[in-house]
Design an enzyme around this catalytic site. Structure first.
Site, PDB file in Angstrom:
ATOM      1  N   HIS A 193      86.273  17.962  11.372  1.00  0.00           N
ATOM      2  CA  HIS A 193      86.123  18.220   9.945  1.00  0.00           C
ATOM      3  C   HIS A 193      84.708  18.608   9.543  1.00  0.00           C
ATOM      4  CE1 HIS A 193      90.200  16.866  10.047  1.00  0.00           C
ATOM      5  NE2 HIS A 193      90.323  17.720   9.044  1.00  0.00           N
ATOM      6  N   GLU A 434     102.872  18.830  12.311  1.00  0.00           N
ATOM      7  CA  GLU A 434     101.619  18.729  13.063  1.00  0.00           C
ATOM      8  C   GLU A 434     101.670  17.614  14.107  1.00  0.00           C
ATOM      9  OE1 GLU A 434      98.334  18.366  10.347  1.00  0.00           O
ATOM     10  OE2 GLU A 434      99.293  16.830   9.155  1.00  0.00           O
ATOM     11  N   ASP A 458      96.146  19.599  14.426  1.00  0.00           N
ATOM     12  CA  ASP A 458      96.684  18.306  14.852  1.00  0.00           C
ATOM     13  C   ASP A 458      97.803  18.478  15.869  1.00  0.00           C
ATOM     14  OD1 ASP A 458      95.220  16.198  13.636  1.00  0.00           O
ATOM     15  OD2 ASP A 458      95.944  16.905  11.701  1.00  0.00           O
ATOM     16  N   CYS A 505      98.988  26.948   8.966  1.00  0.00           N
ATOM     17  CA  CYS A 505      97.738  26.811   8.210  1.00  0.00           C
ATOM     18  C   CYS A 505      96.605  26.222   9.045  1.00  0.00           C
ATOM     19  CB  CYS A 505      97.954  25.965   6.953  1.00  0.00           C
ATOM     20  SG  CYS A 505      98.463  24.286   7.320  1.00  0.00           S
TER      21      CYS A 505
END
Ligand code: PEP
Ligand code: MG
Length: 590
Positions: A193, A434, A458, A505
């Site tokens: 992140h 995910e 993920d 995405c």
């Protein structure tokens, strides 16, 4: 020493700057006993230090208010409150009177506070742990007379390349953004992140350098290249000239791509793809709109909490969601409910979990904290009045989670009705695919979810059992592994069979080679970072679906991810022959 450090490209852009070493860690405190006659002086020293720390925080607060607004600035109030807490000050003074040095006394007191807050029943109180750590670092560094690493005092225009072990979300808001030209971290991977946030902020970044903080002292001149993942120390004149040429070329490529905003992503054989933008921070909305995206495919709402001490309330969330929805007019805006935990926002004492990625994260946390979750759901239902808002649930593994979320959504709607607040009674509810469980059992979600969105970051992590944030195993994080491709293929097939839209995405959708495989597997909707939209439009226009299908059919039967990559590269080179954007440069603007 080798002057070139090689890490992982995280956010594009090339910068010549000077290294600013940021050591934001709780320092080691040596035990120090003081004589009785030193006690008063030590207490006075403690008070002077507290005042210096407060002064600093007030400065940061004022700057945050000027730059990001009063709401953002309020995050520093919690730290100021801690520094003004009379009980805390009294406890430290008491320990100094028992002959402890001020730094030992302060450390013991902060440990007690941390212990108290980390175990608190309320998640809001547990969030205070992050503030306590920041206060601890700030005050202890001053008491111990350590070199000043405070990120808040960088002079404007310093063109600093910030070198740090890891960049926590709470740190990013403290940074003087106008002074920071680039970021380099020891930890992290392209999909951690920190990297996602750096791309959202448009700050060039290289992560996963492993030893950068050990090898650099600060003050060195360096060239950071976010596209190649390199940090070159003490560049020669010749290297600086090369840098200048590359920098000019990157700027020119971005400018040349800008006109793609007005081009429709239609393949050579006439298939119109849907290309949406991922929005992580509300301030990215303008860039997403000008990129020519067909709406938002993923808004990561947890980034609304970056660096804050409390969750935004219903009104604030409503305003943030409404702003995004209104910016896109009639286009869909898919907003994901909070995905807290894992490597994101250690709210609620998360770092104490042994396996945070397998722990209390995302939908699990929201379902266990229904009061907090309903605040978000109410804000979403209200914002849905202003456009085509859709809600998406992260980390779903079972239908029971979707059903419970739907119940809470209905309850939220009922609460708004009782309150007389305008809202939309129901909005489409989608599921993120995910986890391998969600992909393999995708058919069980038919009739439960209105759309699927594949989160390949993920999905890759959980399928290959490779921690997405761990730089040591970053080369094993291979989304083109046949196991991952087959799970995506399965999800697309279930979607087609049951008439459920499937979007991708995750990061894969932003990389031409991988996006080509996704299109070949039948994906027609991609959501990518705003900066990648023009490039992906270029890709869409350069390929034919039939070619992509052939490429994907080869790739999925490859034995390894490396083989799949070679196959795709060959096909893409044939389809998009001679397009410089799809070959070299524009990893530069992905
Ligand atoms: C993903 O996992 O691919 C995804 C899009 O979500 P995030 O990166 O926020 O976990
Ligand atoms: Mg995810």
């Amino acid at each position: 020493m080798d002057r070139q450090l090689v890490g992982i490209p995280a956010s594009p852009g090339i910068i010549l700057g000077s290294v600013h070493h940021l050591l934001w860690e709780v320092p080691e405190v040596p035990q120090r006993i003081i004589d009785d006659d030193r006690v008063d002086d030590e207490i006075a020293r403690f008070h002077t230090t507290l005042e210096r720390a407060r002064e600093r925080l007030r400065k940061v607060r004022a700057r945050a208010a000027g730059q990001a607004g009063e709401e953002e600035a309020r995050i520093f109030d919690a730290q100021l409150f801690i520094l003004e807490d009379q009980e805390l000050i009294g406890r430290v003074e008491g320990l100094i009177r028992q002959n402890l040095g001020a730094e030992s006394a302060f450390e013991i007191t902060m440990l007690e506070w941390r212990h108290h807050f980390a175990r608190h029943a309320s998640p809001m109180m547990r969030e205070r742990v992050g503030d306590i750590t920041d206060v601890q670092i700030r005050v202890l560094s001053l008491l111990l007379g350590l070199p000043d690493h405070d990120p808040v005092d960088l002079p404007k225009g310093a063109n600093a390349i910030l070198v740090t072990h890891d960049l926590t979300p709470s740190l990013t808001v403290q940074l003087a953004r106008e002074a920071i030209a680039a970021i380099a971290t020891d930890a992290g991977t392209r999909v951690s992140h920190v990297a996602i946030l750096a791309r959202s902020l448009g700050i060039p970044a290289v992560v996963g350098l492993r030893t950068a903080t050990q090898r650099l002292k600060g003050g060195e001149r360096a060239i950071l290249d976010g596209a190649t993942g390199t940090l070159l120390i003490d560049p020669t004149d010749a290297e600086i000239s090369t840098f200048q040429a590359r920098s000019r070329r990157a700027t020119a490529l971005v400018a040349e791509l800008a006109h793609m905003a007005h081009v429709e992503p239609v393949t050579r054989d006439g298939v119109r793809l849907t290309l949406r933008a991922n929005v992580d921070l509300p301030e990215e909305v303008a860039a997403a709109v000008t990129s020519g995206a067909d709406g938002v495919g993923l808004m990561r709402t947890e980034f609304l909490m970056v660096g804050r001490t409390t969750l935004p309330d219903e009104e604030e969330q409503y305003r943030a969601y409404r702003r995004v929805v209104e910016a896109f007019g009639r286009h869909p805006v898919v907003i994901r409910t909070f995905d807290i935990g894992g490597d994101k926002l250690p709210v609620g004492g998360h770092p104490t979990e042994a396996n945070p990625f397998l722990g209390w994260r995302a939908i699990r946390m929201c379902l266990d904290e229904p009061d907090m979750f309903r605040v978000q759901l109410r804000a979403l239902l209200r914002a849905a009045m202003h456009g085509d808002l859709r809600i998406m649930l992260p980390l779903i593994v079972s239908v029971a989670e979707v059903r419970r979320a739907r119940e809470l959504l209905e309850l939220a709607a009922k609460e708004l009705t009782e309150r007389g607040t305008p809202h939309r009674a129901s909005v489409p509810l989608g599921v993120m695919v995910e986890t391998p469980a969600a992909a393999v059992a995708a058919d069980t979600f038919a009739g439960e979810a209105e759309f699927f969105s594949v989160g390949t970051n993920d999905l890759t992590q959980y399928t290959l059992a490779v921690d997405r944030g761990n730089a040591n195993i970053a080369d094993r994080f291979t989304p083109l592994h046949p196991g991952v491709l087959r799970l995506i293929q399965r999800t697309v097939a279930v979607g087609a069979e049951h008439g459920i839209d499937v979007t991708v995405c995750g990061e894969m959708a932003s990389q031409p080679l991988m996006a080509c495989a996704l299109i070949g597997l039948g994906v027609r909707q991609l959501s990518v970072s705003p900066r990648a939209v023009p490039l992906m439009k270029r890709l869409a226009c350069a390929i034919a679906i039939s070619d992509a299908e052939r490429a994907a059919a080869h790739a999925i039967t490859a034995r390894t991810a490396a083989d799949a990559e070679r196959v795709l590269a060959r096909h893409l080179a044939e389809s998009a022959a001679g397009d410089p954007f799809l070959h070299d440069g524009l990893s530069d603007s992905s």
